[in-house]
Design a protein around this motif. Structure first.
Motif, short mmCIF file in Angstrom:
data_model
loop_
_atom_site.label_atom_id
_atom_site.label_comp_id
_atom_site.label_asym_id
_atom_site.label_seq_id
_atom_site.Cartn_x
_atom_site.Cartn_y
_atom_site.Cartn_z
N LEU A 171 30.77 -3.18 16.66
CA LEU A 171 30.52 -4.00 15.47
C LEU A 171 29.18 -4.71 15.54
O LEU A 171 28.66 -4.97 16.63
N SER A 172 28.65 -5.03 14.35
CA SER A 172 27.42 -5.82 14.31
C SER A 172 27.77 -7.28 14.62
O SER A 172 28.94 -7.65 14.59
N ASN A 173 26.72 -8.10 14.86
CA ASN A 173 26.96 -9.51 15.18
C ASN A 173 27.75 -10.21 14.08
O ASN A 173 28.68 -10.95 14.34
N ARG A 174 27.31 -10.00 12.83
CA ARG A 174 27.96 -10.67 11.71
C ARG A 174 29.43 -10.27 11.60
O ARG A 174 30.30 -11.11 11.38
N ARG A 175 29.69 -8.96 11.75
CA ARG A 175 31.08 -8.48 11.63
C ARG A 175 31.93 -8.99 12.80
O ARG A 175 33.11 -9.26 12.65
N THR A 176 31.29 -9.12 13.97
CA THR A 176 32.02 -9.63 15.13
C THR A 176 32.48 -11.07 14.85
O THR A 176 33.62 -11.44 15.13
N TRP A 177 31.56 -11.87 14.30
CA TRP A 177 31.93 -13.26 13.97
C TRP A 177 33.01 -13.28 12.89
O TRP A 177 34.02 -13.96 13.02
N GLY A 178 32.77 -12.51 11.84
CA GLY A 178 33.65 -12.56 10.67
C GLY A 178 35.01 -11.92 10.89
O GLY A 178 36.02 -12.41 10.39
N HIS A 179 35.03 -10.82 11.63
CA HIS A 179 36.27 -10.06 11.75
C HIS A 179 36.98 -10.23 13.08
O HIS A 179 38.14 -9.85 13.22
N VAL A 188 46.01 -14.45 29.53
CA VAL A 188 44.61 -14.06 29.44
C VAL A 188 44.30 -13.17 30.64
O VAL A 188 44.48 -13.57 31.78
N ALA A 189 43.85 -11.96 30.35
CA ALA A 189 43.61 -11.03 31.44
C ALA A 189 42.34 -11.42 32.21
O ALA A 189 42.33 -11.48 33.42
N ARG A 190 41.28 -11.67 31.49
CA ARG A 190 40.02 -11.99 32.16
C ARG A 190 39.27 -12.99 31.28
O ARG A 190 39.22 -12.84 30.06
N ARG A 191 38.74 -14.04 31.93
CA ARG A 191 38.08 -15.08 31.16
C ARG A 191 36.74 -14.60 30.62
O ARG A 191 36.08 -13.75 31.19
N LEU A 192 36.37 -15.23 29.51
CA LEU A 192 35.19 -14.82 28.78
C LEU A 192 33.92 -15.43 29.37
O LEU A 192 33.90 -16.60 29.74
N ASP A 193 32.89 -14.63 29.44
CA ASP A 193 31.57 -15.15 29.77
C ASP A 193 30.98 -15.61 28.44
O ASP A 193 30.83 -14.81 27.51
N LEU A 194 30.63 -16.90 28.34
CA LEU A 194 30.22 -17.44 27.04
C LEU A 194 28.95 -16.79 26.49
O LEU A 194 28.72 -16.78 25.29
N SER A 195 28.14 -16.24 27.40
CA SER A 195 26.91 -15.59 26.93
C SER A 195 27.22 -14.29 26.18
O SER A 195 26.33 -13.68 25.58
N MET A 196 28.49 -13.87 26.23
CA MET A 196 28.86 -12.64 25.50
C MET A 196 28.95 -12.85 24.00
O MET A 196 28.98 -11.91 23.23
N PHE A 197 29.03 -14.12 23.57
CA PHE A 197 29.13 -14.38 22.13
C PHE A 197 27.85 -13.92 21.42
O PHE A 197 26.75 -14.27 21.84
N PRO A 198 28.00 -13.15 20.36
CA PRO A 198 26.81 -12.71 19.66
C PRO A 198 26.13 -13.87 18.94
O PRO A 198 26.81 -14.77 18.44
N SER A 232 37.88 -8.89 27.06
CA SER A 232 37.92 -7.50 26.58
C SER A 232 37.89 -7.44 25.04
O SER A 232 37.40 -6.46 24.47
N LEU A 233 38.38 -8.50 24.39
CA LEU A 233 38.38 -8.52 22.92
C LEU A 233 36.94 -8.49 22.40
O LEU A 233 36.63 -7.78 21.43
N LEU A 234 36.09 -9.26 23.04
CA LEU A 234 34.69 -9.30 22.59
C LEU A 234 33.92 -8.07 23.05
O LEU A 234 33.03 -7.58 22.35
N GLU A 235 34.26 -7.57 24.23
CA GLU A 235 33.59 -6.36 24.73
C GLU A 235 33.84 -5.19 23.78
O GLU A 235 32.93 -4.44 23.46
N ALA A 236 35.09 -5.09 23.32
CA ALA A 236 35.44 -4.01 22.39
C ALA A 236 34.65 -4.16 21.09
O ALA A 236 34.16 -3.18 20.53
N ALA A 237 34.53 -5.42 20.62
CA ALA A 237 33.79 -5.66 19.37
C ALA A 237 32.31 -5.37 19.54
O ALA A 237 31.66 -4.82 18.65
#
Lengths: 474, 201
Positions: free
Chosen positions: A112-120, A207-217, A103-108
């Motif tokens: 957020l843009s890809n760069r900001r997602t990585w950086g922030h 951890v509520a729900r595991r991350l799908d690695l393809s979600m990484f920008p 959910s942390l990445l889904e919210a981002a």
């Protein structure tokens, strides 16, 4: 002495910075791969780390000579060592990233843009893992004897060795170790805080729900990421591989191996003995420490791990001298096995405590409620869940003991010289081809149990559908 | 029977149970009704002897069986294995154990999954296995923490008579937030609110 300590810190610091840069680039490339390629990439990264350090250093020495590079300098040595240690950074970041809550990445992703997602988002979340990985690299480098010696960088650890082996001055050698000890203890206290914050499954239970690695920008396109990773693997693996291949054709491999059979046997005894013993002791201590909430146990056990092996062996020799005739183990293989066990017992201990604390308390409460005897609880409930992790820990100890030079250098008995020491001596006298062939033998010896372990874990995963993290999610 | 006298229990600075007194007679089934965090699970764990009270008296007579809210099924053990593990001791020779396992498997309708592991079962199926495991050793006291929470309405209705038939002569304490379950399964209900126990009319 201050100059040597400074050299040690500079060498370790520079290696950590180089390894962190390479490791982060590799991680960002790895995360962009298609999921089916992840395993291949991880195996490649592990292969870089598993290359014998003597072979790696020797191969880069040759390249440096041919290209007239400034090889006998501190930055070059640090660069060479970082080419072997970057997988630690990549693999720890990767392990940590797979444990993030999706959910942390889904919210981002929504805002957020890809760069900001990585950086922030991503890097701040992974920063404890990154810092911890850098500290691991720093400690390994601080205690590394082979690479700085090969590249003629004079560091504190080498001075301790000279002090002891030439002057037999235990007190002076121990005194020389004090600065390294202080640095290591400082790192230990920093690492203790970081391990609590690191977002791996071991530490993060909720951890509520595991991350799908393809979600990484993706920061750049996939082919470019593949190219970057392949390039990094090539730079790290090719020189030592090429040296291996060329050496195998220039000397009689089988004869060299046959002549070194006693050394291979010695290496196996030290490595297998310390792996089994440290796992046994680590498991017992881990269970006890967890039951009694004994925090100092970890501090006590991690100290020999982060201190130099040389320091530990000097201490053991001093202890033997003090014990005098009572020290019946002196001059036997037992001393080497004991030294390696003391040094590496923290690994199985940490594995045992981390895995045991991950098992949902209700699983054990249920067993106790049904009055299942404690022996049966361990055999039927705890051990099946611990087994894969403890076996992996045993393999790691086996590998570390197989490559070890520092710990055994001063304590191996007459006729009990391991291959790693033989290689170290051959390297010193310039027998490069023999070094490569023996390194290959050591590599095979190290990888064989790993192969068996991988097969075993694959089968046991079929029979145990849940890993320890999902136990919490029942 | 279960006898609780003036129980107090704190978790850190928070009081989870405040002056709780309750008696459940042999053969009686009592439902503990209350919202999440009201202290139902804490009370059951205390009765089971898993946690000690800070003050007060807990008295139980007889062997205890419990269904945990998390179900606590051992993930690497098959359904049959779970039952085999809890049937130990001199009372359960191989023949008696085998007979009891077959009986329990039939009662809870888990024949089809007997050789599967919990991870391959649905939530409802896991719930049945947890119930079967709790009942298998024939405990005199049964503590059920949200025993039907993972089941749908049809499964609940189907399981109610089976459970009731197993309650016979047993002391049962059921923690639930579902009034319907409480009405069907328990002879009387008590309300839990913020760690305190209130008698319901």
């Amino acid at each position: 002495m201050p100059c040597l300590v400074l050299n040690s810190i500079l060498f370790a610091g520079l290696t950590s910075i180089f390894a962190a840069i390479l490791g982060m680039i590799a991680f960002m490339a790895l995360i962009s791969f298609p999921l089916r390629l992840h395993k291949v990439a991880i195996v490649g990264a592990i292969a870089c780390f598993l290359m014998p350090p003597f072979l790696h250093a020797g191969a880069w020495w040759d390249i440096g000579m041919k290209l007239s590079l400034p090889i006998a300098t501190l930055p070059f040595g640090a660069m060479v060592l970082s080419l072997q240690l970057w997988p630690i950074i990549t693999l720890l970041l990767f392990a940590s990233s797979t444990r993030l809550d999706s959910s942390l990445l889904e919210a981002a992703k929504l805002s957020l843009s890809n760069r900001r997602t990585w950086g922030h988002v991503i890097f701040p979340l992974l920063s404890p893992a990154l810092a911890l990985a850098c500290l691991v690299v720093f400690i390994l480098t601080l205690n590394n004897f082979i690479v700085p010696t090969t590249f003629q960088t004079y560091v504190q650890i080498a001075e301790i060795y000279v002090m002891f082996s030439s002057l037999y001055d235990t007190c002076a050698a121990l005194l020389q170790s004090v600065p390294l000890w202080i640095i290591s203890l400082f790192i230990l206290s920093t690492a203790a805080g970081l391990t609590r914050r690191i977002t791996t499954g071991w530490a993060n239970r909720h951890v509520a729900r595991r991350l799908d690695l393809s979600m990484f920008p993706q920061l750049c396109n996939r082919p470019l990421c593949l190219l970057i990773f392949a390039l990094l693997l090539m730079i790290s693996l090719l020189p030592s591989s090429w040296r291996l291949i060329s050496s195998v054709s220039s000397v009689d491999m089988l004869t060299t191996w046959r002549l070194a059979i006693p050394q291979f046997v010695a290496s196996f005894i030290y490595a297998a003995g310390s792996a089994l013993l440290s796992c046994f002791i680590g498991l017992i201590l881990g269970r006890t420490a967890l039951c009694r909430q004994c925090v100092p146990a970890e501090w006590i056990l991690i100290t020999p791990f982060i201190l130099s092996g040389l320091f530990l062996s000097i201490l053991l020799i001093a202890l033997n001298q003090w014990a005098g005739a009572w020290a019946w183990w002196q001059g036997t293989w037992l001393l080497g096995v004991a030294a390696l066990t003391i040094r590496f017992v923290w690994i199985p201990f940490k594995t045992a405590t981390a895995t045991l604390s991950q098992i949902h308390p209700d699983l054990l409460d249920a067993a106790r409620l049904f009055a299942i005897p404690s022996g049966s609880i361990f055999r039927h409930i705890q051990w099946p869940l611990l087994k894969p992790f403890m076996l992996a820990a045993a393999w790691i100890v086996y590998l570390l003991a197989l490559w070890d030079v520092e710990t055994l250098l001063l304590v191996y008995p007459p006729g009990g010289e391991p291959v790693s020491l033989k290689i170290f001596q051959l390297l010193h006298y310039g027998y490069d081809a023999q070094v490569a062939v023996l390194s290959l033998g050591l590599l095979v010896m190290g990888l064989l149990p790993g192969g068996f372990l991988a097969l075993y874990l694959r089968n046991s995963r079929k029979s145990i559908p849940l890993n320890t993290t999902t136990i919490h999610e029942i | 029977m279960i006898d609780l006298r003036r129980i107090h229990k704190n978790h850190g600075d928070t009081a989870t149970l405040i002056d709780v007194s309750l008696t459940v007679r042999r053969g009686e089934s009592v439902a503990l009704l209350g919202h999440s965090g009201s202290g139902k699970t804490s009370l059951l764990r205390l009765v089971a002897g898993l946690d000690p009270p800070d003050s007060g008296l807990v008295r139980t007579e007889g062997k205890i069986g419990m269904v945990f809210q998390s179900l606590a099924l051992w993930p690497h053990v098959t359904v049959r294995g779970q039952l085999e593990l809890v049937l130990h001791g001199p009372r359960w020779n191989p023949e008696a154990r085998k007979k009891r396992i077959t009986e329990v498997i039939q009662i809870f309708g888990i024949e089809n999954w007997a050789d599967r592991k919990p991870g391959t079962l649905s939530g409802g199926e896991q719930q049945r296995v947890a119930l079967a495991r709790a009942f298998a050793p024939g405990p005199e006291i049964l503590l059920l923490d949200e025993p039907l929470a993972h089941l749908d309405a049809d499964d609940r209705k189907q399981l109610h008579p089976q459970l009731l038939s197993q309650f016979k002569d047993r002391t049962v304490l059921i923690a639930t937030h579902d009034e319907e379950d409480a009405k069907v399964l328990a002879q009387r209900s008590v309300q839990m609110r913020e760690g305190r126990l209130y008698t319901r009319s």
